[in-house]
Design an enzyme around this catalytic site. Structure first.
Site, PDB file in Angstrom:
ATOM      1  N   HIS A 275      20.850  57.594  38.341  1.00 53.02           N
ATOM      2  CA  HIS A 275      20.346  57.054  39.600  1.00 53.02           C
ATOM      3  C   HIS A 275      19.735  55.687  39.322  1.00 53.02           C
ATOM      4  O   HIS A 275      18.694  55.590  38.677  1.00 53.02           O
ATOM      5  CB  HIS A 275      19.275  57.999  40.175  1.00 53.02           C
ATOM      6  N   HIS A 318       8.836  60.341  39.390  1.00 55.47           N
ATOM      7  CA  HIS A 318       8.479  58.959  39.082  1.00 55.47           C
ATOM      8  C   HIS A 318       6.967  58.761  39.113  1.00 55.47           C
ATOM      9  O   HIS A 318       6.269  59.331  39.941  1.00 55.47           O
ATOM     10  CB  HIS A 318       9.128  58.041  40.129  1.00 55.47           C
ATOM     11  N   GLU A 324       3.884  52.249  46.767  1.00 58.92           N
ATOM     12  CA  GLU A 324       4.941  52.504  47.741  1.00 58.92           C
ATOM     13  C   GLU A 324       4.397  53.101  49.036  1.00 58.92           C
ATOM     14  O   GLU A 324       3.630  54.062  49.008  1.00 58.92           O
ATOM     15  CB  GLU A 324       5.970  53.479  47.158  1.00 58.92           C
ATOM     16  N   HIS A 354       5.347  61.331  42.058  1.00 58.59           N
ATOM     17  CA  HIS A 354       6.074  61.726  43.257  1.00 58.59           C
ATOM     18  C   HIS A 354       7.524  61.982  42.880  1.00 58.59           C
ATOM     19  O   HIS A 354       7.940  61.731  41.751  1.00 58.59           O
ATOM     20  CB  HIS A 354       5.972  60.664  44.355  1.00 58.59           C
TER      21      HIS A 354
END
Length: 416
Positions: A275, A318, A324, A354
């Site tokens: 990813h 992460h 964010e 998260h």
């Protein structure tokens, strides 16, 4: 009808002959207009960073009158503590939004030194009322309904799946076309938003410059009382003048409002495995003084094919250096099966862990890896500075105090 091209030097006139042909500030402007320059950067910025426009108006802006403190404010105090916990909200509504225009329906969510985020809700148009933000540019991300933005430069039409940016200081009003309109609003007080560098991607990809649209000149020539509300140094001020501030008959320059259809974003993703980092989804960026570290990145997770082989396809677990704030325009975010719906918000600050919730993880870890089309549109406002949550957002009943429970189903599966 629009002018095309991000950052281009545009020119437009609503009445033929309104633009002076060979200079900016003639002794007598055509049609009895007044010349006025609007600067978006310091005069001495490098040419490729220099932003300014010349406006030819029925009356100059100095005739707008005296500003006085406004009884209402859109900015709210922040909570004192910087919690390391992940936070999430369902769509936020207030009783004050029963009947409201754009300014009255703003809800301040969070902020950092140079960026603030709001949600907006409006079911009432601004007829003789206008707004300007001297503190920064405004990025609109609608998720429901349709609005028209009438600006000093002309009109932009905006609905779910598109965005618009109103530069610092530009006056505008919001007309509600649908029964109601809802969206996210990001205020950027740092360097103006621009297209990100493409690096090894090459000359093409992501948001193409030619797809950004700028308004053609249009003007209001109306008398009577017109109220202008101005955000200046975090406070609201108002003045009442006897003419519309949208009285620009012609303009030329590269400092102007624009809109963009997010469906035209040329998505880059893996065609092999793993990813890639979410920076490949950056639409616009506000650069900081540190190369590669943005004051603000506007990132989208658009409709796309997922084809990675032997790979966990949703966003990975992460802990991030950056901060964010996420929202959802439509569909279902592939890392959250429940609890994150259009109009919702999540905040994951620096080093706050998260990632996919338990249900999403279980599905993705065991699914047959055929090509899969994701039909959703999520986005992220990412900053180098900590998102500080407002008191009103922290105490709002829409805050999901049980948000962390979505990760409690994971079990130890380690075996030697």
């Amino acid at each position: 009808m629009y002018l095309q091209g991000f950052g281009n030097y545009h020119h437009s006139e609503a009445v033929k002959g309104a633009l002076p042909p060979n200079q900016n500030s003639p002794q007598h402007c055509n049609l009895g207009l007044y010349a006025e320059q609007l600067s978006g950067t310091a005069f001495t910025r490098p040419r490729h960073n220099n932003l300014r426009s010349w406006l030819y108006r029925i009356l100059p802006t100095v005739t707008q009158g005296t500003y006085y403190p406004y009884e209402f404010n859109i900015m709210h105090s922040f909570v004192d503590e910087f919690s390391p916990n992940a936070m999430r909200w369902s769509p936020l509504y207030n009783s004050s939004q029963i009947k409201c225009d754009f300014v009255e329906g703003l809800f301040h969510i969070a902020g950092s030194p140079l960026v603030n985020t709001y949600t907006y809700y409006c079911n009432h148009s601004m007829s003789d009322k206008y707004f300007a933000n001297n503190d920064g540019e405004l990025l609109f991300v609608p998720y429901a309904g349709e609005i028209h933005l009438y600006t000093e430069f002309g009109k932009l039409m905006l609905s779910s799946g598109s965005i618009a940016v109103i530069p610092r200081g530009v006056k505008f009003k919001v007309e509600v076309i649908s029964k109601e309109a809802k969206g996210y609003l990001c205020e950027n007080s740092g360097n103006p938003l621009t297209l990100p560098q493409l690096g090894p991607i090459g000359a093409n990809g992501l948001a193409n410059p030619r797809h950004f649209q700028y308004p053609v000149a249009a003007f209001e020539d109306s008398g009577g009382e017109h109220t202008i509300i101005c955000k200046n140094q975090k406070k609201l001020w108002f003045t009442v003048c006897n003419h519309s501030p949208l009285n620009v008959v012609a303009w030329h320059g590269n400092y102007a409002p624009y809109c963009y259809d997010l469906s035209l974003f040329n998505t880059i993703n893996t065609v092999s495995f793993d990813h890639p980092d979410p920076s490949i989804f950056t639409v616009l960026t506000s650069e900081s003084e540190i190369p590669g570290v943005s004051n603000l990145d506007f990132v989208i997770f658009p409709p796309r094919w997922m084809v990675a082989e032997h790979t966990f396809r949703p966003p990975y677990f992460h802990r991030n250096y950056m901060n964010e704030l996420m929202g959802l325009v439509y569909g279902e975010y592939d890392a959250k099966k429940e609890g994150f719906i259009p109009g919702g918000i999540s905040i994951h600050n620096c080093m706050t862990p998260h990632g996919p919730d338990y249900e999403s993880y279980e599905i993705a870890a065991s699914q047959d890896l055929k090509p899969n089309y994701i039909n959703s549109l999520a986005f992220m406002f990412e900053t180098k500075d900590y998102w500080q949550v407002t008191e009103q957002a922290y105490r709002h009943p829409s805050r999901q105090v049980d948000y962390l429970n979505c990760w409690q189903g994971f079990k130890v599966e380690f075996s030697q």
